[in-house]
Design an enzyme around this catalytic site. Structure first.
Site: not given
Length: 299
Positions: A149, A173, A245, A248, A271, A280
Site C-alpha cells: 500500500r 493496517k 493501488h 498493488r 489481507h 507466516y
C-alpha cells in the site's frame, strides 16, 4: 471425500474421459485448487461436498478484491462448474452449488490493473539520469514487486530491509506486521537509490530510518507518490487513471494469472491479521520467495 481425493479423480476424468490437453487439465485443476486454498486460508472447514453457493460467491468476491480481471474470473468459474459437473455425473453429489452462479460481465467495475507491457512502459518513462528518477524507479519497483500500500511504502524503514534474505518487514493496517519478499529488480534499484541519492541527502532528525525521502531529507508524502506515478503515466502515454493501488492490484493479478498460490498472494498483500509473533504460520518464507521467483513478471 477430501479435496486431494476429489482433485485426483477430477484430474483423471479430464485426462482419460474428456481427453483434454495437459495445459487444459492443469488450468481446470488449478481453478479447483484455488478454491481449496481459499477455504483453508479462511479457516472454512468444508470438503468438496459441503461447499455452498454462498461460499463460492464469497470466493469469487475475493478474486475481485485481489484485482483479477472479469475474464480470468469467468475462466475460474468455468473450471469450478466443470468440477461440480463431474461430481454430479459420478453420483458423488446431488445438488450443483455452481448452478445459479453467473460469469462476471466484462463491463463490471474491477480494480484497475496494468498489463505487464504497460508496467514496462511506465518504468521506461523514468529518467534515470536524475536523482528524482532513481528514487521513482526504486519506489515503483518496490510497489509492483511486493504489492505494498502507498502508506506502507512511505513508512518503510531501512532497519526493516533484509536484502540478504530477500525480504522486508512491512507495517500494515492496524499496525500489523508482515514479511514480504523483495523482487530482484526492486533490490537492484533500491541499492542504486540508497547509494546514489539517499546517502547524499541532509536527512532531518526523526527520518534517519525512513527509506524514501524528499530532497529536503524528510519522509516522502503519499501525495508525492501519487503525483509521481500520475506524471509517469502521462509520459508513458497510458490513458487510464493510475495510482499506487493500481500497481498493488497489478502485482496480485499477475501472480494469480500466472498460477501463484492464492494463499501466498493474500499473505503478501496483508489481507489477514498477522502479528509479529505469528508471521507466516501458514506459509514459510522460502515458499513465499519461491512464489515471487516463479510467477512474478519482474523475476
Amino acid at each position: 471425500m477430501t479435496w486431494p481425493q476429489a482433485i485426483k479423480q477430477f484430474d483423471g476424468y479430464l485426462r482419460l474421459e474428456k481427453s483434454l490437453s495437459p495445459n487444459s487439465v492443469e488450468a481446470y485443476v488449478r481453478d479447483v485448487r484455488k478454491l481449496h486454498q481459499w477455504l483453508e486460508f479462511e479457516n472454512l472447514k468444508a470438503n468438496p461436498l459441503q461447499v455452498t453457493t454462498r461460499l463460492l460467491r464469497d470466493f469469487l468476491a475475493t478474486l475481485t478484491d485481489l484485482g483479477l480481471s472479469s475474464t480470468s474470473q469467468a475462466r475460474t468459474l468455468s473450471g469450478l462448474k466443470a468440477f461440480y459437473e463431474f461430481l454430479i455425473m459420478e453420483d458423488i453429489l446431488k445438488i450443483d452449488p455452481t448452478d445459479t452462479l453467473e460469469s462476471p460481465k466484462p463491463g463490471r467495475h474491477l480494480p484497475d490493473t496494468l498489463s505487464y507491457p504497460d508496467i514496462e512502459r511506465l518504468l521506461g518513462a523514468i529518467d534515470l539520469s536524475t536523482s528524482e528518477g532513481l528514487r521513482s524507479r526504486a519506489l515503483l519497483e518496490v510497489l509492483y514487486s511486493s504489492g505494498l500500500r502507498v502508506s506502507e511504502l512511505c513508512d518503510l524503514k531501512l532497519s526493516n530491509l533484509y536484502f540478504e534474505q530477500g525480504f522486508m518487514r512491512v507495517l500494515g493496517k492496524g499496525n500489523k506486521e508482515r514479511l514480504v519478499p523483495i523482487g530482484r529488480e526492486a533490490v537492484k534499484h533500491l541499492h542504486f537509490y540508497l547509494g546514489g541519492v539517499r546517502q547524499h541527502l541532509n536527512v532531518q532528525p526523526g527520518y534517519e530510518d525512513i527509506v524514501f525521502l524528499s530532497h529536503r531529507g524528510r519522509q516522502l508524502s503519499r501525495i508525492t507518490v501519487f503525483t509521481t506515478i500520475k506524471k509517469l503515466a502521462e509520459l508513458a502515454g497510458l490513458r487510464q487513471t493510475i495510482s499506487p493501488h493500481t500497481l498493488r492490484h497489478s502485482f496480485a493479478t499477475h501472480l494469480l494469472e500466472g498460477g501463484a498460490d492464492l494463499r501466498a498472494v493474500q499473505e503478501m498483500l496483508g489481507h489477514v491479521s498477522i502479528t509479529t509473533t505469528e508471521i507466516y504460520t501458514h506459509l514459510d518464507r522460502d515458499y513465499l520467495r519461491q512464489v515471487i521467483t516463479e510467477f512474478h513478471p519482474r523475476s
